[in-house]
Design an enzyme around this catalytic site. Structure first.
Site, PDB file in Angstrom:
ATOM      1  N   GLU A   1       0.817  -1.217   0.000  1.00 51.82           N
ATOM      2  CA  GLU A   1       0.000   0.000   0.000  1.00 51.82           C
ATOM      3  C   GLU A   1       0.854   1.273   0.000  1.00 51.82           C
ATOM      4  OE1 GLU A   1      -2.728   0.529   3.306  1.00 51.82           O
ATOM      5  OE2 GLU A   1      -3.524   2.368   2.409  1.00 51.82           O
TER       6      GLU A   1
ATOM      7  N   ILE B   1      -0.844  -1.704   7.802  1.00 51.06           N
ATOM      8  CA  ILE B   1      -1.889  -1.488   8.817  1.00 51.06           C
ATOM      9  C   ILE B   1      -3.179  -1.263   8.059  1.00 51.06           C
ATOM     10  CG2 ILE B   1      -2.757  -0.036  10.675  1.00 51.06           C
ATOM     11  CD1 ILE B   1      -0.125   0.180  11.726  1.00 51.06           C
TER      12      ILE B   1
ATOM     13  N   HIS C   1     -16.695   4.206   3.742  1.00 52.95           N
ATOM     14  CA  HIS C   1     -16.068   3.030   3.118  1.00 52.95           C
ATOM     15  C   HIS C   1     -17.084   2.012   2.632  1.00 52.95           C
ATOM     16  CE1 HIS C   1     -12.002   3.661   5.361  1.00 52.95           C
ATOM     17  NE2 HIS C   1     -12.305   4.629   4.528  1.00 52.95           N
TER      18      HIS C   1
ATOM     19  N   SER D   1     -11.322  -2.800   9.465  1.00 53.60           N
ATOM     20  CA  SER D   1     -10.248  -3.629   8.886  1.00 53.60           C
ATOM     21  C   SER D   1     -10.666  -5.051   8.516  1.00 53.60           C
ATOM     22  CB  SER D   1      -9.044  -3.706   9.835  1.00 53.60           C
ATOM     23  OG  SER D   1      -9.229  -4.701  10.815  1.00 53.60           O
TER      24      SER D   1
ATOM     25  N   LYS E   1     -12.627  -8.172  10.249  1.00 54.52           N
ATOM     26  CA  LYS E   1     -13.982  -8.661   9.935  1.00 54.52           C
ATOM     27  C   LYS E   1     -13.927 -10.053   9.288  1.00 54.52           C
ATOM     28  CE  LYS E   1     -15.311  -4.794   7.590  1.00 54.52           C
ATOM     29  NZ  LYS E   1     -14.389  -3.755   8.084  1.00 54.52           N
TER      30      LYS E   1
ATOM     31  N   ARG F   1     -19.994  -5.062   1.806  1.00 55.81           N
ATOM     32  CA  ARG F   1     -19.291  -3.805   1.525  1.00 55.81           C
ATOM     33  C   ARG F   1     -19.755  -3.289   0.182  1.00 55.81           C
ATOM     34  NH1 ARG F   1     -14.301  -2.521   3.685  1.00 55.81           N
ATOM     35  NH2 ARG F   1     -13.134  -0.911   2.605  1.00 55.81           N
TER      36      ARG F   1
HETATM   37  N1  LIG Z   1     -14.105   5.345  -0.229  1.00 53.81           N
HETATM   38  C1  LIG Z   1     -13.712   4.133   0.146  1.00 53.81           C
HETATM   39  N2  LIG Z   1     -14.512   3.076  -0.102  1.00 53.81           N
HETATM   40  C2  LIG Z   1     -14.150   1.842   0.294  1.00 53.81           C
HETATM   41  N3  LIG Z   1     -12.984   1.571   0.952  1.00 53.81           N
HETATM   42  C3  LIG Z   1     -12.157   2.593   1.212  1.00 53.81           C
HETATM   43  C4  LIG Z   1     -12.467   3.924   0.838  1.00 53.81           C
HETATM   44  N4  LIG Z   1     -11.454   4.721   1.237  1.00 53.81           N
HETATM   45  C5  LIG Z   1     -10.548   3.917   1.828  1.00 53.81           C
HETATM   46  N5  LIG Z   1     -10.969   2.640   1.821  1.00 53.81           N
HETATM   47  C6  LIG Z   1     -10.282   1.432   2.295  1.00 53.81           C
HETATM   48  O1  LIG Z   1     -10.926   0.890   3.458  1.00 53.81           O
HETATM   49  C7  LIG Z   1      -9.915   0.272   4.244  1.00 53.81           C
HETATM   50  C8  LIG Z   1     -10.379   0.101   5.662  1.00 53.81           C
HETATM   51  O2  LIG Z   1     -11.258  -0.981   5.711  1.00 53.81           O
HETATM   52  P1  LIG Z   1     -12.698  -0.982   6.338  1.00 53.81           P
HETATM   53  O3  LIG Z   1     -13.573   0.007   5.630  1.00 53.81           O
HETATM   54  O4  LIG Z   1     -13.139  -2.402   6.285  1.00 53.81           O
HETATM   55  O5  LIG Z   1     -12.518  -0.574   7.838  1.00 53.81           O
HETATM   56  S1  LIG Z   1     -12.800   0.833   8.504  1.00 53.81           S
HETATM   57  O6  LIG Z   1     -14.082   0.725   9.181  1.00 53.81           O
HETATM   58  O7  LIG Z   1     -12.778   1.866   7.508  1.00 53.81           O
HETATM   59  O8  LIG Z   1     -11.684   1.031   9.416  1.00 53.81           O
HETATM   60  C9  LIG Z   1      -8.776   1.202   4.106  1.00 53.81           C
HETATM   61  O9  LIG Z   1      -7.611   0.508   4.360  1.00 53.81           O
HETATM   62  P2  LIG Z   1      -6.393   1.251   5.149  1.00 53.81           P
HETATM   63  O10 LIG Z   1      -6.000   2.470   4.340  1.00 53.81           O
HETATM   64  O11 LIG Z   1      -5.346   0.192   5.094  1.00 53.81           O
HETATM   65  O12 LIG Z   1      -6.872   1.565   6.524  1.00 53.81           O
HETATM   66  C10 LIG Z   1      -8.858   1.722   2.669  1.00 53.81           C
HETATM   67  O13 LIG Z   1      -8.028   1.018   1.771  1.00 53.81           O
HETATM   68 MG   LIG Z   2      -6.362  -1.365   4.032  1.00 52.87          MG
HETATM   69 MG   LIG Z   3      -3.302   0.248   5.269  1.00 53.75          MG
HETATM   70 MG   LIG Z   4      -4.461   3.606   3.807  1.00 55.33          MG
END
Ligand SMILES: Nc1ncnc2c1ncn2[C@@H]1O[C@H](COP(=O)(O)OS(=O)(=O)O)[C@@H](OP(=O)(O)O)[C@H]1O
Ligand SMILES: [Mg+2]
Ligand SMILES: [Mg+2]
Ligand SMILES: [Mg+2]
Length: 355
Positions: A71, A148, A239, A263, A266, A279
């Site tokens: 990432e 992370i 998300h 994350s 889940k 999702r």
């Molecule tokens: N707009 C949008 N839509 C969907 N997903 C997105 C979006 N923006 C970010 N992300 C990604 O969501 C990752 C976090 O996962 P989750 O949504 O399952 O968990 S959380 O409730 O947001 O913490 C998060 O992973 P990390 O960046 O590693 O935390 C993102 O890759």
């Molecule tokens: Mg992620």
């Molecule tokens: Mg990450």
């Molecule tokens: Mg990130």
């Protein structure tokens, strides 16, 4: 003959364990102990970069010709603009080296660039982070790293996961999720937190402690009635659409409230305790990242479940760094999957007719 991918699995477990310890120690040292302003994201940035450096170093030493889709990338660390950014870079390098040089544990292999006396130079650490810049594709071996996942959960002291997978010819073959804040046993919270989920294709899903002890096979429990069902969804409403999920929940006659968890924890929770991971995109344009779903998907499949997009299509890990044309993600037990897909399509129709 030994089972395939056992060395890959062991290297991934070593990498996830060391990165999880690093993340917990960053949380204890920087998030809990220091007074941060509400918007200060620096601890998670430090932990993200340092954890990716650790995982990438171990995977590269173990499998020098494998490609890595990570990432994070180190470009902003290479040219710090001020003393604060220089200090952040120093911290990242020293945290990564601390995690790489800690004592060898059972399963660790000293040829993976770990153990006392193996500290890396600044440029070796930055190069390790940047090794995650592969653009992905449908052929050959590539690892995914989400150092992370659930960064917001990490900052809150809630769920987050350290996530590694091996994809070969667009199919996930190994997945490891480290979940430092997830209960070892939801029925016995007194046993404490910290578990790892590990799967090799064709060999089942196991849960164990972060140090690799007490491995047990997990299976998604069968669903006997709508009363035993519940949705698993993101905490962050940007998300995944909470309102769409609630429509689906009503259509499926689910009575339990949704469980919100940050994350890929889940996916781990679903593999052992059931539920429906839902999702749906909240807006046009966002493409899901392969590192956010590759390890979780094999953990579900090897626990007897199904993972698809909202149209029932398999997730396509061979199109680059994102899931391309997949729309949404649905994961659950085999016995519930087709019913969930029908409800999702019905909910989409309802949304359309309201628009
Ligand atoms: N707009 C949008 N839509 C969907 N997903 C997105 C979006 N923006 C970010 N992300 C990604 O969501 C990752 C976090 O996962 P989750 O949504 O399952 O968990 S959380 O409730 O947001 O913490 C998060 O992973 P990390 O960046 O590693 O935390 C993102 O890759
Ligand atoms: Mg992620
Ligand atoms: Mg990450
Ligand atoms: Mg990130």
């Amino acid at each position: 003959m030994s089972q395939p991918y056992v060395t890959e699995e062991q290297a991934a477990m070593t990498a996830v364990r060391r990165a999880s310890q690093l993340a917990s120690s960053v949380f204890n040292k920087l998030v809990k102990a220091e007074t941060l302003t509400k918007d200060d994201k620096s601890p998670v940035t430090i932990a993200d970069f340092a954890a990716q450096a650790v995982i990438s170093t171990i995977l590269h030493n173990a499998f020098p010709t494998d490609l890595i889709v990570g990432e994070e990338d180190a470009s902003e660390l290479r040219s710090p603009n001020n003393a604060e950014e220089r200090e952040m870079r120093e911290r990242i390098i020293s945290l990564a080296n601390e995690a790489l040089t800690s004592e060898l544990m059972l399963g660790d292999n000293p040829t993976w660039g770990i153990g006392p006396g193996t500290a890396k130079s600044d440029s070796e650490i930055l190069d390790a982070i940047d090794r995650g810049n592969y653009q992905g594709g449908s052929q050959g071996r590539m690892w995914t790293i989400d150092p992370i996942d659930g960064t917001k959960g990490f900052l809150r002291g809630d769920q987050y996961a350290v996530c590694v997978s091996l994809i070969v010819d667009a199919q996930v073959h190994v997945g490891v999720l480290g979940c430092p804040n997830l209960q070892k046993n939801p029925e016995h919270p007194e046993e404490g937190n910290g578990c790892m989920f590990v799967a090799i294709r064709g060999q089942g899903t196991r849960q164990m402690t972060l140090s690799g002890s007490n491995p047990t096979f997990v299976k998604i429990p069968p669903t006997n009635s709508p009363e035993s069902l519940f949705l698993l969804e993101s905490v962050d409403p940007s998300h995944s659409s909470h309102s769409f999920n609630s429509t689906v929940s009503n259509l499926l006659k689910i009575t339990q409230p949704s469980v919100r968890m940050d994350s890929q924890a889940k996916y781990g929770s679903l593999a052992r305790s059931g539920g429906i991971y839902m999702r749906m995109p909240t807006g046009a344009g966002y493409k899901e990242k392969i590192w956010d779903h590759a390890p979780g998907s094999i953990i579900i499949e090897e626990a007897g479940g199904v993972v698809s997009d909202s149209r029932g299509e398999p997730l396509n890990f061979g199109l680059g760094r994102t899931l391309g044309d997949n729309f949404g993600v649905i994961a659950c037990g085999k016995d519930t999957h087709s019913g969930v897909l029908t409800a999702v399509q019905q909910a989409l129709q309802e949304e359309k007719s309201k628009a």
